[in-house]
Scaffold this active site. Structure first.
Site, PDB file in Angstrom:
ATOM      1  N   CYS A 115      -8.525  -7.580  -4.280  1.00  0.00           N
ATOM      2  CA  CYS A 115      -7.092  -7.892  -4.306  1.00  0.00           C
ATOM      3  C   CYS A 115      -6.657  -7.661  -5.842  1.00  0.00           C
ATOM      4  O   CYS A 115      -5.504  -7.706  -5.605  1.00  0.00           O
ATOM      5  CB  CYS A 115      -6.950  -8.616  -3.581  1.00  0.00           C
ATOM      6  SG  CYS A 115      -7.300  -9.027  -1.972  1.00  0.00           S
ATOM      7  N   HIS A 146       0.024 -12.266  -5.157  1.00  0.00           N
ATOM      8  CA  HIS A 146      -0.481 -11.316  -4.101  1.00  0.00           C
ATOM      9  C   HIS A 146      -0.415 -12.403  -2.557  1.00  0.00           C
ATOM     10  O   HIS A 146      -0.344 -13.611  -2.041  1.00  0.00           O
ATOM     11  CB  HIS A 146      -2.178 -11.669  -4.581  1.00  0.00           C
ATOM     12  CG  HIS A 146      -2.793 -11.645  -3.319  1.00  0.00           C
ATOM     13  ND1 HIS A 146      -3.124  -9.830  -2.605  1.00  0.00           N
ATOM     14  CD2 HIS A 146      -4.417 -11.852  -3.203  1.00  0.00           C
ATOM     15  CE1 HIS A 146      -3.964 -10.199  -2.015  1.00  0.00           C
ATOM     16  NE2 HIS A 146      -4.529 -11.177  -2.105  1.00  0.00           N
ATOM     17  N   ASN A 196      -2.550  -9.525   4.601  1.00  0.00           N
ATOM     18  CA  ASN A 196      -3.208  -9.419   3.601  1.00  0.00           C
ATOM     19  C   ASN A 196      -3.790  -7.559   2.871  1.00  0.00           C
ATOM     20  O   ASN A 196      -4.692  -7.935   3.783  1.00  0.00           O
ATOM     21  CB  ASN A 196      -4.826 -10.452   3.000  1.00  0.00           C
ATOM     22  CG  ASN A 196      -5.291  -9.895   1.754  1.00  0.00           C
ATOM     23  OD1 ASN A 196      -4.938  -9.482   1.207  1.00  0.00           O
ATOM     24  ND2 ASN A 196      -5.889 -11.414   1.634  1.00  0.00           N
TER      25      ASN A 196
HETATM   26  N1  COA Z   1      -8.127 -18.990  15.378  1.00  0.00           N
HETATM   27  C1  COA Z   1      -8.982 -19.982  15.962  1.00  0.00           C
HETATM   28  N2  COA Z   1      -9.594 -20.527  15.119  1.00  0.00           N
HETATM   29  C2  COA Z   1      -9.609 -20.296  13.807  1.00  0.00           C
HETATM   30  C3  COA Z   1      -9.697 -19.307  13.303  1.00  0.00           C
HETATM   31  C4  COA Z   1      -8.652 -18.894  13.810  1.00  0.00           C
HETATM   32  N3  COA Z   1      -8.461 -16.790  13.772  1.00  0.00           N
HETATM   33  N4  COA Z   1     -10.737 -19.393  12.136  1.00  0.00           N
HETATM   34  C5  COA Z   1     -11.008 -20.028  12.526  1.00  0.00           C
HETATM   35  N5  COA Z   1     -10.888 -20.913  13.006  1.00  0.00           N
HETATM   36  C6  COA Z   1     -11.359 -22.229  13.560  1.00  0.00           C
HETATM   37  C7  COA Z   1     -12.512 -22.597  12.474  1.00  0.00           C
HETATM   38  O1  COA Z   1     -13.738 -22.108  13.229  1.00  0.00           O
HETATM   39  C8  COA Z   1     -12.480 -24.203  11.668  1.00  0.00           C
HETATM   40  O2  COA Z   1     -12.891 -25.022  13.595  1.00  0.00           O
HETATM   41  P1  COA Z   1     -13.933 -26.782  13.782  1.00  0.00           P
HETATM   42  O3  COA Z   1     -13.275 -27.085  12.699  1.00  0.00           O
HETATM   43  O4  COA Z   1     -13.974 -25.940  15.484  1.00  0.00           O
HETATM   44  O5  COA Z   1     -15.049 -25.785  12.463  1.00  0.00           O
HETATM   45  C9  COA Z   1     -11.165 -24.369  12.133  1.00  0.00           C
HETATM   46  O6  COA Z   1     -10.024 -23.401  12.599  1.00  0.00           O
HETATM   47  C10 COA Z   1     -10.571 -24.586  10.573  1.00  0.00           C
HETATM   48  O7  COA Z   1     -11.166 -23.254  10.211  1.00  0.00           O
HETATM   49  P2  COA Z   1     -11.486 -23.607   8.669  1.00  0.00           P
HETATM   50  O8  COA Z   1     -12.271 -22.749   7.595  1.00  0.00           O
HETATM   51  O9  COA Z   1     -11.542 -24.866   7.812  1.00  0.00           O
HETATM   52  O10 COA Z   1     -10.044 -23.309   8.144  1.00  0.00           O
HETATM   53  P3  COA Z   1      -8.836 -23.375   6.892  1.00  0.00           P
HETATM   54  O11 COA Z   1      -7.178 -24.159   7.357  1.00  0.00           O
HETATM   55  O12 COA Z   1      -8.970 -23.398   6.191  1.00  0.00           O
HETATM   56  O13 COA Z   1      -8.046 -22.106   6.716  1.00  0.00           O
HETATM   57  C11 COA Z   1      -8.022 -19.355   5.981  1.00  0.00           C
HETATM   58  C12 COA Z   1      -9.097 -20.614   7.030  1.00  0.00           C
HETATM   59  C13 COA Z   1      -9.466 -18.155   6.456  1.00  0.00           C
HETATM   60  C14 COA Z   1      -7.092 -19.093   7.221  1.00  0.00           C
HETATM   61  C15 COA Z   1      -8.005 -19.977   4.510  1.00  0.00           C
HETATM   62  O14 COA Z   1      -9.178 -21.217   4.568  1.00  0.00           O
HETATM   63  C16 COA Z   1      -8.003 -19.138   3.937  1.00  0.00           C
HETATM   64  O15 COA Z   1      -6.966 -18.798   4.075  1.00  0.00           O
HETATM   65  N6  COA Z   1      -8.170 -18.960   2.958  1.00  0.00           N
HETATM   66  C17 COA Z   1      -8.152 -17.841   1.854  1.00  0.00           C
HETATM   67  C18 COA Z   1      -8.840 -16.669   2.456  1.00  0.00           C
HETATM   68  C19 COA Z   1      -8.427 -15.766   1.454  1.00  0.00           C
HETATM   69  O16 COA Z   1      -7.142 -15.481   1.025  1.00  0.00           O
HETATM   70  N7  COA Z   1      -8.935 -14.182   1.142  1.00  0.00           N
HETATM   71  C20 COA Z   1      -8.635 -13.588   0.753  1.00  0.00           C
HETATM   72  C21 COA Z   1      -8.521 -13.828  -0.862  1.00  0.00           C
HETATM   73  S1  COA Z   1      -7.815 -11.901  -1.622  1.00  0.00           S
END
Ligand code: COA
Length: 320
Positions: free
Chosen positions: A112, A247, A277
């Site tokens: 990214c 970003h 993204n």
């Molecule tokens: N739809 C529904 N539920 C989902 C899901 C989806 N697409 N993806 C994950 N979940 C669930 C998980 O299984 C978890 O369930 P559980 O509590 O029963 O185990 C719950 O949602 C929470 O998961 P978690 O990963 O802790 O959520 P979060 O608040 O951290 O959000 C992201 C997840 C990926 C949106 C967030 O962590 C994020 O944006 N991280 C940065 C990623 C990023 O930007 N990457 C690129 C960098 S360049």
């Protein structure tokens, strides 16, 4: 001598995939995706449409905005992690499409942060007098390395392209760039499968693997430090900034960086709802949207930042 952005352009593939479309493909919901990421829809390349297919119209739009004929381009830096071929690199493929010959053309593979790395390199060549008309591109077809069965990544990533033209200028344009990398966090965000490691037998043979919540925390922390670093290096107070062009990974990460800068969200260019993204394409796409809708104006001070897999991250302070 400085380098200055004299034109911007972007391109998105026609096909739109909404959160409601994703609801039909996997166990997710529009509500979850919007609340956790801010994403509402994203664009996905058509079958057979490649990264350079997206980059070419973005580059042509940037060149047109700059009033530059494509044959004048003497340097191409192309950020991407989803290249058309192993070689020639996407910079060379784009050079051929544009009918620009002879100058260096290469791709930068820093996920990214690809556009910011490419911009930083191009800036140095222009300032050194070794490039007179540099094209800097960020373009991706991340849908090709997305595991469409993995809801934790499939809802985030998308396709698109953005480009800028850099020319020499006596007036400051790119004021600074700061680039960083730390490979100790590789396992938190990487792409499975590769030319020298080989590809898994089962599908998908290449796929993004991510520990989302860990990436989230590190992104907020390091982007905060990156924007502080850019301001301190230039002796600029955050109140002097006109815009943040971040970003576009997650609206909550963007909000955290804006808070750090005491910037209200109406001084942040946000395209994440529309584009998801798009990795290396994300910053130049947002920049072009802001320029074309008239929010970003000549003379304004912009802070660009990005954070990507592996990890890589960085910033650019830009006088438009
Ligand atoms: N739809 C529904 N539920 C989902 C899901 C989806 N697409 N993806 C994950 N979940 C669930 C998980 O299984 C978890 O369930 P559980 O509590 O029963 O185990 C719950 O949602 C929470 O998961 P978690 O990963 O802790 O959520 P979060 O608040 O951290 O959000 C992201 C997840 C990926 C949106 C967030 O962590 C994020 O944006 N991280 C940065 C990623 C990023 O930007 N990457 C690129 C960098 S360049």
């Amino acid at each position: 001598m400085y380098s200055r952005i004299v034109g911007t352009g972007s391109y998105l593939p026609e096909k739109v995939l909404t959160n409601f479309d994703l609801e039909k493909m996997m166990d997710t919901s529009d509500e979850w995706i919007r609340e956790r990421t801010g994403i509402e829809r994203r664009h996905i390349a058509a079958e057979g449409q490649t990264t350079v297919d997206l980059a070419e119209p973005a580059a042509r739009r940037a060149l047109e905005a700059a009033g530059v004929h494509p044959s004048e381009v003497d340097f191409i830096a192309f950020g991407t992690t989803t290249p058309d071929l192993v070689f020639p690199n996407c910079g060379v493929l784009l050079q051929q499409r544009l009918g620009a010959r002879g100058g260096p053309a290469f791709s930068v593979e820093t996920a990214c942060s690809g556009f910011l790395y490419a911009l930083s390199i191009a800036d140095k060549f222009v300032r050194a007098g070794e490039a007179k008309c540099a094209l800097v591109v960020g373009a991706e077809t991340l849908s090709r390395i997305t595991d469409w069965k993995d809801r934790s990544t499939a809802v985030l990533f998308a396709d698109g392209a953005g480009a800028v033209v850099l020319k020499p200028s006596e007036q400051p344009g790119i004021l600074s760039t700061h680039l960083h990398a730390d490979g100790t966090y590789k396992d938190l965000l990487y792409c499975r499968g590769g030319v020298s490691t080989g590809f898994p037998v089962e599908e998908p043979r290449m796929a993004i693997a991510m520990v989302g919540n860990e990436v989230f925390k590190l992104a907020v922390s390091w982007l905060g430090k990156a924007v502080d670093e850019a301001l301190a290096a230039n002796g600029i107070d955050k109140s002097e900034l006109d815009w943040l062009v971040p970003h576009q990974a997650n609206i909550r990460i963007i909000q955290a960086t804006a808070r750090r800068l005491d910037l209200p969200m109406d001084r942040v260019i946000c395209t994440v709802a529309e584009h998801g993204n798009t990795s290396a394409a994300s910053v130049p796409l947002a920049l072009d949207v802001g320029v074309r809708d008239g929010r970003l104006k000549p003379g304004q001070l912009l802070l660009l930042e990005a954070f990507g897999g592996g990890f890589t991250w960085g910033s650019a302070l830009v006088r438009l």
